[in-house]
Design a protein around this motif. Structure first.
Motif, mmCIF file in Angstrom:
data_model
loop_
_atom_site.group_PDB
_atom_site.id
_atom_site.type_symbol
_atom_site.label_atom_id
_atom_site.label_comp_id
_atom_site.label_asym_id
_atom_site.label_seq_id
_atom_site.Cartn_x
_atom_site.Cartn_y
_atom_site.Cartn_z
ATOM 1 N N VAL A 48 -11.980 3.398 19.905
ATOM 2 C CA VAL A 48 -11.856 4.052 18.599
ATOM 3 C C VAL A 48 -10.542 3.577 17.975
ATOM 4 N N HIS A 49 -10.612 2.900 16.818
ATOM 5 C CA HIS A 49 -9.375 2.346 16.271
ATOM 6 C C HIS A 49 -9.552 2.017 14.789
ATOM 7 N N GLU A 50 -8.516 1.346 14.234
ATOM 8 C CA GLU A 50 -8.497 0.950 12.818
ATOM 9 C C GLU A 50 -8.660 2.141 11.883
ATOM 10 N N ASN A 51 -7.919 3.235 12.191
ATOM 11 C CA ASN A 51 -7.914 4.461 11.379
ATOM 12 C C ASN A 51 -9.264 5.177 11.360
ATOM 13 N N ALA A 52 -10.012 5.077 12.430
ATOM 14 C CA ALA A 52 -11.249 5.857 12.558
ATOM 15 C C ALA A 52 -10.908 7.348 12.532
ATOM 16 N N ASN A 71 -4.574 4.337 16.672
ATOM 17 C CA ASN A 71 -4.465 4.566 15.224
ATOM 18 C C ASN A 71 -5.691 5.299 14.689
ATOM 19 N N ALA A 72 -5.966 6.446 15.292
ATOM 20 C CA ALA A 72 -7.130 7.253 14.928
ATOM 21 C C ALA A 72 -6.714 8.713 14.808
ATOM 22 N N ASP A 73 -7.624 9.534 14.290
ATOM 23 C CA ASP A 73 -7.325 10.958 14.105
ATOM 24 C C ASP A 73 -8.620 11.751 14.264
#
Length: 459
Positions: free
Chosen positions: A184-188, A209-211
Motif C-alpha cells: 500500500v503506497h503512493e498516498n493510498a 506514504n499511506a493513511d
C-alpha cells in the motif's frame, strides 16, 4: 532472522462447534497456544483431542518445540458478511489457482513478479473460499480499496529456494523481483484487508506514504528473512485487529520515511514528511523468528523538522513463540543457539537519525516464554553513531512510554534484564518518562530480572 524454519497450516470456516484430533509421529505431548485462550486438549491414544466453538487462532506445539508447529485457524462463519454493493470495481477470484498465465488481472512486473495492481478508487478484491491468488496486490494511490474473503494470497512457490536466488546476508530480502504480498503506497487512502490468509516469502503487508489502513482477521505467514508481518513507514492511522501473525522477521513494526530496501521507496513526490503515527495492534496472536514489536529507526537524519513516530498502542495480544535462538540443523537435529548478545528485545523501541519517538503503550500482553530464548524482554535505545543499523546516524529522543499488565510466563532461570540506553553527553538527547505498571515474570515484579540503565535514562 538468521535462518528459515518450517511450519504447517490448517484452516477452515464453520458455524458449528468442531472437534479435532491431532497426531504427531514422534511427539509425546501436544500443547495448545495461546494458553490464555483456554482451549485444552486431552491426550487419547497419542492424539490431542479438543473442541473449538466460535472461531480460534491456535498453535499446536509438539514436545515444547515452537518451530515445527501446526497453526490451526478456525473462522466463525456466523459472523461473516461480504458486502460488495458500494464498490465501483470488483475483481473476484473463485476457487482455484490464479496466476499470470491464466488470469488477465495479473501481470508480470519489470522484474518478472506476478502482481495485481490497483489504481482505481473504490475497488474490491474478493478471494472466495478455496481461491489462491498467486500474485502480490499492489495498491498505488487508490482510495477506498477492500480485500476480503476466505481465500489465500499464495506466494508459496516463491518461498522454496529463496536462499539460492540472491547473493547477500539476508535470505530473500533484497531481491527486486519480490513485492510484499499487499503493498500500500503512493498516498493510498482508506484500505481494508479482511478475513484472508497470506502466505509469502517476503513481507505480508507493507505500507509507505499511506493513511487509513484497517487489517482485520487476517492470518499472515512469512518465510524469508526480513519478511515482516505488518511493516509501515511514513503512514498514519493503521489498525490491526484479531490477526494471527507468524513472521520470520518482525511481526508489527513502524519506521520513518525510508527503508533499508531501496526498491520499496516511493518517488519523492509521494513523500509528505508526515509522522508515522496512530498505529494500533489489538486482540492478536504473534509468533516470530525475530522480534514481535519494533518501533523507531529508518529516519532521515534531519534536525529541522525531525522525523516523528508517535501514538502507538499494542493491547490484548499474545506472544506465543520466540524462535530466534532455536533452530533445526537439519530435518531431525534440533539446536539451541546462544544469541544473548545479538537479539534485542521482544518489545523494542529505537531512536536513530535524529528521530523523536513518543507516546507508546504496551498493555495487557501475555508472553509464553520460549525455552532457550536468550534475548531481552524489553529494549529501549537512543543509538549513537557507533551502534546504529543500516549506516544511520545518531538518535535523538524517546519519551512517554508505558508498559502495563505485561505477563511473562514460564520464563527460563536466566533472563536478560530490561535494557535501556541513551547518550549521556548531549543535552536534550535521551529517554524520558518510561513507566512500568504490573509487569511480571512468573508473578514476580519486573525488578526481579533487573533493569540495566545506561546514559541519560529517566523513568
Amino acid at each position: 532472522a538468521p535462518y528459515l524454519d518450517k511450519c504447517a497450516i490448517a484452516s477452515l470456516s464453520t458455524t458449528q462447534k468442531v472437534w479435532f484430533r491431532v497426531s504427531h509421529p514422534t511427539a509425546k505431548t501436544l500443547a495448545i497456544s495461546p494458553e490464555r485462550r483456554g482451549v485444552e486438549a486431552t491426550m487419547v491414544d497419542g492424539k490431542a483431542v479438543f473442541s473449538v466453538e466460535g472461531g480460534a487462532k491456535l498453535m499446536i506445539v509438539p514436545d515444547g518445540d515452537v518451530v515445527r508447529t501446526l497453526s490451526l485457524l478456525v473462522d466463525d462463519d456466523s459472523k461473516y458478511l461480504l458486502n460488495m454493493r458500494r464498490f465501483d470495481h470488483i475483481i473476484r477470484f473463485k476457487r482455484g489457482y490464479h496466476t499470470a498465465a491464466n488470469n488477465p488481472h495479473i501481470k508480470l512486473n519489470e522484474y518478472g513478479a506476478p502482481v495485481l495492481t490497483i489504481r482505481e478508487d473504490n475497488t474490491m478484491v474478493v478471494l472466495e473460499e478455496g481461491a489462491h491468488l498467486c500474485a502480490a496486490i499492489d495498491i498505488r494511490g487508490a482510495k477506498g480499496t477492500r480485500i476480503s474473503g476466505r481465500g489465500f494470497i499464495n506466494l508459496l512457490d516463491r518461498c522454496y529456494g529463496a536462499d539460492k536466488n540472491f547473493e547477500g546476508e539476508l535470505v530473500g530480502a533484497f531481491r527486486e523481483n519480490v513485492v510484499p504480498a499487499i503493498y500500500v503506497h503512493e498516498n493510498a487512502l482508506n484500505v481494508l484487508v479482511q478475513d484472508i490468509t497470506i502466505i509469502t516469502d517476503f513481507r505480508c503487508i507493507a505500507a509507505r506514504n499511506a493513511d487509513g489502513i484497517h487489517v482485520e482477521n487476517v492470518k499472515m505467514f512469512s518465510s524469508a528473512q526480513n519478511g515482516d508481518g505488518v511493516n509501515v513507514i511514513n503512514t498514519q492511522h493503521v489498525r490491526v485487529d484479531n490477526c494471527y501473525i507468524h513472521s520470520q522477521d518482525d511481526c508489527f513494526c513502524g519506521y520513518n520515511n525510508c527503508d533499508s530496501i531501496r526498491f520499496l521507496w516511493d518517488d519523492d513526490k509521494y513523500i509528505k514528511g508526515l509522522p508515522t503515527s496512530d498505529l494500533v495492534l489489538t486482540n492478536s496472536v504473534v509468533w516470530t523468528n525475530c522480534r514481535p514489536f519494533v518501533f523507531g529507526g529508518h529516519a532521515t537524519g534531519a534536525k529541522s523538522p525531525r522525523c516523528v513516530m508517535e501514538n502507538i498502542l499494542v493491547e490484548n495480544c499474545e506472544i506465543i513463540g520466540m524462535a530466534n535462538s532455536l533452530h533445526y540443523e537439519d530435518d531431525f537435529t534440533f539446536k539451541r543457539y546462544n544469541t544473548r548478545t545479538f537479539w534485542s528485545g521482544m518489545m523494542r523501541i529505537l531512536s536513530q537519525s535524529e528521530q523523536i519517538v513518543r507516546n507508546i503503550t504496551f498493555r495487557n500482553i501475555d508472553v509464553e516464554w520460549t525455552k532457550g530464548y536468550n534475548g531481552q524482554p524489553i529494549h529501549i535505545a537512543v543509538r549513537d553513531n557507533s551502534k546504529t543499523s543500516y549506516k544511520e546516524s545518531q538518535g535523538y529522543r524517546i519519551e512517554n512510554i508505558l508498559f502495563e499488565n505485561i505477563s511473562f510466563r514460564h520464563v527460563d532461570k536466566s533472563v536478560m534484564p530490561i535494557y535501556m540506553k541513551a547518550p549521556s553527553d548531549i543535552e536534550g538527547y535521551g529517554i524520558y518518562g518510561v513507566e512500568f505498571k504490573n509487569v511480571t515474570f512468573d508473578g514476580k515484579p519486573h525488578t526481579a530480572v533487573g533493569l540495566t540503565l545506561v546514559g541519560n535514562v529517566n523513568l
